[in-house]
Enzyme design. Sequence first.
Site, PDB file in Angstrom:
ATOM      1  N   TYR A  32      -3.634  -9.494  15.981  1.00 48.48           N
ATOM      2  CA  TYR A  32      -3.608  -8.424  14.972  1.00 48.48           C
ATOM      3  C   TYR A  32      -4.927  -7.633  14.993  1.00 48.48           C
ATOM      4  O   TYR A  32      -4.928  -6.396  15.040  1.00 48.48           O
ATOM      5  CB  TYR A  32      -3.379  -9.031  13.577  1.00 48.48           C
ATOM      6  CG  TYR A  32      -3.605  -8.071  12.442  1.00 48.48           C
ATOM      7  CD1 TYR A  32      -2.609  -7.191  12.037  1.00 48.48           C
ATOM      8  CD2 TYR A  32      -4.831  -8.035  11.763  1.00 48.48           C
ATOM      9  CE1 TYR A  32      -2.821  -6.299  10.988  1.00 48.48           C
ATOM     10  CE2 TYR A  32      -5.054  -7.150  10.718  1.00 48.48           C
ATOM     11  CZ  TYR A  32      -4.043  -6.290  10.346  1.00 48.48           C
ATOM     12  OH  TYR A  32      -4.264  -5.401   9.314  1.00 48.48           O
ATOM     13  N   GLU A  64     -10.398  -6.934   9.598  1.00 43.27           N
ATOM     14  CA  GLU A  64     -10.129  -7.959  10.625  1.00 43.27           C
ATOM     15  C   GLU A  64     -10.734  -7.563  11.969  1.00 43.27           C
ATOM     16  O   GLU A  64     -10.931  -8.405  12.838  1.00 43.27           O
ATOM     17  CB  GLU A  64      -8.618  -8.166  10.781  1.00 43.27           C
ATOM     18  CG  GLU A  64      -8.012  -9.132   9.803  1.00 43.27           C
ATOM     19  CD  GLU A  64      -8.411 -10.588  10.040  1.00 43.27           C
ATOM     20  OE1 GLU A  64      -8.264 -11.069  11.168  1.00 43.27           O
ATOM     21  OE2 GLU A  64      -8.894 -11.221   9.091  1.00 43.27           O
ATOM     22  N   SER A  68      -8.738  -2.013   9.689  1.00 49.52           N
ATOM     23  CA  SER A  68      -8.870  -3.251   8.917  1.00 49.52           C
ATOM     24  C   SER A  68     -10.191  -3.953   9.179  1.00 49.52           C
ATOM     25  O   SER A  68     -10.712  -3.936  10.301  1.00 49.52           O
ATOM     26  CB  SER A  68      -7.723  -4.184   9.316  1.00 49.52           C
ATOM     27  OG  SER A  68      -8.021  -5.505   8.953  1.00 49.52           O
ATOM     28  N   ASP A  88       0.835  -1.210   0.000  1.00 47.26           N
ATOM     29  CA  ASP A  88       0.000   0.000   0.000  1.00 47.26           C
ATOM     30  C   ASP A  88       0.865   1.253   0.000  1.00 47.26           C
ATOM     31  O   ASP A  88       0.536   2.245  -0.668  1.00 47.26           O
ATOM     32  CB  ASP A  88      -0.917   0.029   1.229  1.00 47.26           C
ATOM     33  CG  ASP A  88      -1.946  -1.077   1.210  1.00 47.26           C
ATOM     34  OD1 ASP A  88      -1.908  -1.907   0.287  1.00 47.26           O
ATOM     35  OD2 ASP A  88      -2.794  -1.113   2.119  1.00 47.26           O
TER      36      ASP A  88
HETATM   37  O1  G4F Z   1      -4.240 -13.653   2.947  1.00 51.00           O
HETATM   38  P1  G4F Z   1      -4.464 -13.773   4.405  1.00 51.00           P
HETATM   39  O2  G4F Z   1      -3.273 -14.093   5.220  1.00 51.00           O
HETATM   40  O3  G4F Z   1      -5.210 -12.463   4.837  1.00 51.00           O
HETATM   41  P2  G4F Z   1      -6.117 -12.069   6.112  1.00 51.00           P
HETATM   42  O4  G4F Z   1      -5.826 -12.933   7.274  1.00 51.00           O
HETATM   43  O5  G4F Z   1      -7.544 -12.043   5.639  1.00 51.00           O
HETATM   44  O6  G4F Z   1      -5.612 -10.597   6.427  1.00 51.00           O
HETATM   45  C1  G4F Z   1      -5.368  -9.643   5.413  1.00 51.00           C
HETATM   46  O7  G4F Z   1      -6.494  -8.825   5.230  1.00 51.00           O
HETATM   47  C2  G4F Z   1      -6.825  -8.002   6.342  1.00 51.00           C
HETATM   48  C3  G4F Z   1      -8.062  -7.187   5.966  1.00 51.00           C
HETATM   49  O8  G4F Z   1      -9.201  -7.908   6.328  1.00 51.00           O
HETATM   50  C4  G4F Z   1      -5.659  -7.117   6.685  1.00 51.00           C
HETATM   51  F1  G4F Z   1      -5.968  -6.320   7.735  1.00 51.00           F
HETATM   52  C5  G4F Z   1      -4.457  -7.976   7.022  1.00 51.00           C
HETATM   53  O9  G4F Z   1      -3.324  -7.157   7.308  1.00 51.00           O
HETATM   54  C6  G4F Z   1      -4.146  -8.834   5.808  1.00 51.00           C
HETATM   55  O10 G4F Z   1      -3.770  -7.983   4.752  1.00 51.00           O
HETATM   56  O11 G4F Z   1      -5.534 -14.952   4.681  1.00 51.00           O
HETATM   57  C7  G4F Z   1      -6.804 -14.952   4.053  1.00 51.00           C
HETATM   58  C8  G4F Z   1      -7.520 -16.240   4.399  1.00 51.00           C
HETATM   59  C9  G4F Z   1      -7.529 -16.571   5.904  1.00 51.00           C
HETATM   60  O12 G4F Z   1      -8.809 -17.004   6.255  1.00 51.00           O
HETATM   61  C10 G4F Z   1      -6.549 -17.709   6.030  1.00 51.00           C
HETATM   62  O13 G4F Z   1      -6.812 -18.604   7.107  1.00 51.00           O
HETATM   63  O14 G4F Z   1      -6.844 -17.334   3.775  1.00 51.00           O
HETATM   64  C11 G4F Z   1      -6.749 -18.411   4.695  1.00 51.00           C
HETATM   65  N1  G4F Z   1      -5.638 -19.265   4.306  1.00 51.00           N
HETATM   66  C12 G4F Z   1      -5.742 -20.585   3.964  1.00 51.00           C
HETATM   67  N2  G4F Z   1      -4.525 -21.082   3.688  1.00 51.00           N
HETATM   68  C13 G4F Z   1      -4.344 -18.924   4.262  1.00 51.00           C
HETATM   69  C14 G4F Z   1      -3.642 -20.082   3.874  1.00 51.00           C
HETATM   70  N3  G4F Z   1      -3.730 -17.755   4.506  1.00 51.00           N
HETATM   71  C15 G4F Z   1      -2.375 -17.698   4.339  1.00 51.00           C
HETATM   72  N4  G4F Z   1      -1.741 -16.512   4.533  1.00 51.00           N
HETATM   73  N5  G4F Z   1      -1.647 -18.803   3.974  1.00 51.00           N
HETATM   74  C16 G4F Z   1      -2.228 -20.031   3.713  1.00 51.00           C
HETATM   75  O15 G4F Z   1      -1.556 -21.009   3.394  1.00 51.00           O
END
Ligand code: G4F
Length: 329
Positions: free
Chosen positions: A151, A129, A127, A13
């Site tokens: 977070y 979140e 966020s 960002d």
């Molecule tokens: O891409 P994520 O890690 O993003 P998350 O947790 O939604 O958070 C992001 O968005 C927020 C805004 O709502 C921001 F504030 C925050 O800083 C960040 O940018 O995970 C998205 C989803 C989660 O439900 C997670 O459990 O994907 C699921 N997931 C499934 N497998 C995974 C994985 N996430 C990650 N990072 N890695 C995996 O292997």
Amino acid sequence: MKRALITGITGQDGRYLAELLVSKGYQVFGLLKGQANPKAQMIHTEIPQVELLAGDLTDLTSLVRVIETAQPDEVYNLAAISFVAMSFQQPELTANITGLGVLRVLEAIRIVGGSQNNPIRFYQASSSEMFGKVRETPQTEMTPFHPRSPYGCAKVFGHDITVNYRESYGLFACSGILFNHESERRGHEFVTRKITNAVARIKLGLQNELALGNLEPQRDWGHAEDYVEAMWLMLQQDEPDDYVVATGETHAVKEFVDKAFRRAGIDDYEQYVRVDPRFFRPAEVDLLVGDASKAEAKLGWHRRVSFDDLVHRMVDHDLKVESELVSRG
Ligand code: G4F
């Protein structure tokens, strides 16, 4: 010439926002933490107009000094420990940077002040979140918070203290409640980029499988370039306020996976994806979908990039990058 200070300048960002502000004629300063930060060179190359100033969100004195030097009209606080999974591993650090860091920036702004006619305007990167275990769908500026991670808890503090400083001291302080926003610049730890990079590598025969956690959570995913415009618009209004920024659409992680594989010409993603419990979180946010009608009506903000375009842009970019790496040997 307007002057802006961005914390978190080296993140996705920060870089898009810096480019937007430079294109609008701003003098842009970026807060850079650490000694010999390797990301400084990336900023010098990508956006040479940006001046980097050394400081840290855990050190109020450094923030005061940076604000005195930059003399900004606008401060955008984008710096944070932003990876939710990491916040479970390092909750205290997350609270200190993502939560208390906001308070320190606000205090630094109060101490330095800015001119009476032209007080410093502040943007806080809040966020979705914060909604966590959602109390209503879609989520608006009025939806109660129920964070599900250290977070999310730290972001709730950052949001509340921003509102409190606005109400207590009359600061022009805005909080943008941004839903997930991704791009070709997204870090590989986040699920979207992890997927598109793996898809590209699988397509090119460089990788055999993609290990993921929970495939069921649903997210409201937009493109980061659209979202930084909303940040800027918030600080151009007559009155400070808080806004949800979202697309209003929600998609499961597995839909993102399916679309990304299909873009690369692979119709059956299941043969490549392995569910690995190591990537599950102690508590999950199951469903996020935002209602951005306030931002649309008051800021005139609209997202441009659709969900399909977002996935396609990210996959195409990663196919290009990985192919270039292969041809370079
Ligand atoms: O891409 P994520 O890690 O993003 P998350 O947790 O939604 O958070 C992001 O968005 C927020 C805004 O709502 C921001 F504030 C925050 O800083 C960040 O940018 O995970 C998205 C989803 C989660 O439900 C997670 O459990 O994907 C699921 N997931 C499934 N497998 C995974 C994985 N996430 C990650 N990072 N890695 C995996 O292997």
